[in-house]
Design an enzyme around this catalytic site. Structure first.
Site, mmCIF file in Angstrom:
data_model
loop_
_atom_site.group_PDB
_atom_site.id
_atom_site.type_symbol
_atom_site.label_atom_id
_atom_site.label_comp_id
_atom_site.label_asym_id
_atom_site.label_seq_id
_atom_site.Cartn_x
_atom_site.Cartn_y
_atom_site.Cartn_z
ATOM 1 C CG ASN A 47 -42.984 21.728 7.817
ATOM 2 O OD1 ASN A 47 -42.035 20.942 7.860
ATOM 3 N ND2 ASN A 47 -44.035 21.530 7.056
ATOM 4 C CG HIS A 66 -38.727 20.323 14.766
ATOM 5 N ND1 HIS A 66 -38.532 19.576 13.632
ATOM 6 C CD2 HIS A 66 -38.697 19.436 15.793
ATOM 7 C CE1 HIS A 66 -38.372 18.297 13.962
ATOM 8 N NE2 HIS A 66 -38.474 18.181 15.265
ATOM 9 C CB CYS A 101 -32.317 37.927 28.927
ATOM 10 S SG CYS A 101 -32.818 38.764 27.418
ATOM 11 N N GLY A 156 -45.703 14.377 3.793
ATOM 12 C CA GLY A 156 -44.442 15.030 3.435
ATOM 13 C C GLY A 156 -43.359 14.969 4.488
ATOM 14 C CB SER A 214 -37.747 11.404 5.428
ATOM 15 O OG SER A 214 -37.218 12.256 6.451
HETATM 16 N N1 APR Z 1 -45.524 15.961 -1.632
HETATM 17 C C1 APR Z 1 -45.323 14.869 -0.835
HETATM 18 N N2 APR Z 1 -44.125 14.543 -0.304
HETATM 19 C C2 APR Z 1 -43.084 15.359 -0.602
HETATM 20 C C3 APR Z 1 -43.208 16.506 -1.411
HETATM 21 C C4 APR Z 1 -44.501 16.787 -1.935
HETATM 22 N N3 APR Z 1 -44.719 17.856 -2.736
HETATM 23 N N4 APR Z 1 -41.984 17.108 -1.508
HETATM 24 C C5 APR Z 1 -41.132 16.345 -0.783
HETATM 25 N N5 APR Z 1 -41.783 15.302 -0.244
HETATM 26 C C6 APR Z 1 -41.263 14.263 0.653
HETATM 27 C C7 APR Z 1 -39.850 13.827 0.340
HETATM 28 O O1 APR Z 1 -39.864 12.704 -0.529
HETATM 29 C C8 APR Z 1 -39.310 13.451 1.727
HETATM 30 O O2 APR Z 1 -39.483 12.058 1.995
HETATM 31 O O3 APR Z 1 -41.211 14.850 1.930
HETATM 32 C C9 APR Z 1 -40.176 14.240 2.695
HETATM 33 C C10 APR Z 1 -39.412 15.341 3.400
HETATM 34 O O4 APR Z 1 -38.457 14.697 4.209
HETATM 35 P P1 APR Z 1 -37.295 15.561 4.888
HETATM 36 O O5 APR Z 1 -36.643 16.418 3.862
HETATM 37 O O6 APR Z 1 -36.471 14.588 5.673
HETATM 38 O O7 APR Z 1 -38.059 16.552 5.862
HETATM 39 P P2 APR Z 1 -38.699 16.227 7.272
HETATM 40 O O8 APR Z 1 -39.205 14.827 7.344
HETATM 41 O O9 APR Z 1 -39.653 17.316 7.570
HETATM 42 O O10 APR Z 1 -37.423 16.374 8.249
HETATM 43 C C11 APR Z 1 -37.668 16.310 9.636
HETATM 44 O O11 APR Z 1 -35.370 16.964 9.988
HETATM 45 O O12 APR Z 1 -33.609 18.267 9.393
HETATM 46 C C12 APR Z 1 -34.603 18.118 10.334
HETATM 47 O O13 APR Z 1 -35.583 19.752 11.714
HETATM 48 C C13 APR Z 1 -35.547 19.298 10.383
HETATM 49 O O14 APR Z 1 -37.937 19.302 10.770
HETATM 50 C C14 APR Z 1 -36.890 18.709 10.005
HETATM 51 C C15 APR Z 1 -36.722 17.245 10.340
#
Ligand code: APR
Length: 267
Positions: A105, A124, A135, A197, A199
């Site tokens: 995040n 990230h 620069c 939290g 994927s």
């Molecule tokens: N509690 C638990 N899990 C949650 C909640 C919550 N309140 N809200 C959402 N989620 C879960 C969703 O089900 C999902 O599987 O969090 C996950 C978020 O997944 P992504 O949206 O894919 O985010 P992330 O894994 O951080 O993505 C990684 O992808 O797009 C790039 O650079 C961006 O850092 C990001 C990276």
């Protein structure tokens, strides 16, 4: 006790028995702070295309840059506050068990919740700073946002005239080397790796749970939906981080209290 209760107790026992915990977070840890994640319905990829966040398009398209500068306001980064899940991770640090928070995040909410910045590894980058792509001069987000709000849709570096970019890692950019090395080292040395939290579909960040597992750590995944690495987990809890994490911390604190009491009675 129902299955959810048994899961909480099992997670608490794993945390109670561990000393070098790495917590790995994704956008899902911040959704209860009002910041959308990327891949859930209504997430950022339903408003913005991932191609908007490639470094190639950002540098070549003034229209894309103008759109990106609206991002901070659109997703209310600055108005967001840490939620109960962020505070639960600070509690793990206060227990003396936290080796690192490795986060994908860019919202700075772990630091604002109270985790020591030296323990937070931002794979990230972040949206608190803006960097000149020529620069490498750094500016604060607020400084540049004031210029955007005053009508400069595509603000340039005041030192060299170069294109300014939020200091987050765009697709096609390498991860900050120091952050990656630190995350790799902490993942290889931890005894418990807790994913909250995410994927787990974006690499190389999503390698971290594998590094931990291949070096003997237990893997716990707390997520609303299935992840790409549930098959690797020693345990996973499907639920919202803001509800699950405080329950786990309460159960760990109970264990710590009774351990102290039984120690005192043995003296
Ligand atoms: N509690 C638990 N899990 C949650 C909640 C919550 N309140 N809200 C959402 N989620 C879960 C969703 O089900 C999902 O599987 O969090 C996950 C978020 O997944 P992504 O949206 O894919 O985010 P992330 O894994 O951080 O993505 C990684 O992808 O797009 C790039 O650079 C961006 O850092 C990001 C990276």
């Amino acid at each position: 006790m129902d299955q959810a209760g048994r899961d909480i107790e099992r997670a608490a026992e794993l945390i109670f028995q561990s000393q070098r915990i790495v917590v790995f977070t994704g956008a899902g840890v911040s959704t209860e702070s009002g910041i959308p994640d990327f891949r859930s319905p209504g997430g950022i990829w339903t408003t913005f295309e991932p191609e908007d966040f490639t470094i190639q398009r950002f540098l070549s398209s003034p229209e894309t840059r103008i759109k990106i500068w609206t991002l901070g306001r659109a997703f209310k980064f600055q108005q967001a506050f840490p939620n109960a899940a962020h505070h639960a991770i600070v509690d793990i640090e206060k227990m003396g068990k936290l080796s690192a928070v490795i986060t994908q995040n860019i919202d700075n909410l772990h630091q604002r919740a109270g985790n020591r910045p030296t323990l937070v590894v931002e794979l990230h980058g972040n949206m608190q700073e803006v960097v000149c792509t020529s620069c490498r001069a750094l500016w604060s987000w607020e400084q540049v946002e004031q210029r955007v709000l005053a009508g400069e849709g595509d603000p340039r570096c005041k030192q060299c005239g170069g294109i300014l970019k939020p200091n987050a890692v765009f697709f096609g950019e390498p991860l900050p080397v120091h952050a990656f090395m630190k995350a790799h080292e902490k993942s290889c040395r931890c005894d418990l790796f807790v994913v909250i939290g995410s994927s787990l579909v974006v690499y190389p960040a999503a390698e971290m749970p594998r590094y931990a597992k291949s070096n003997g750590a237990k893997l716990m995944i707390i997520n609303l939906s299935d992840t790409d690495q549930d098959y690797l987990a020693d345990m996973s809890i499907k639920g919202s981080a803001g509800e699950v994490m405080p329950r786990i911390i309460n159960a760990v604190e109970k264990r710590m209290k009774s351990a102290v009491e039984s120690h005192l009675t043995s003296l």
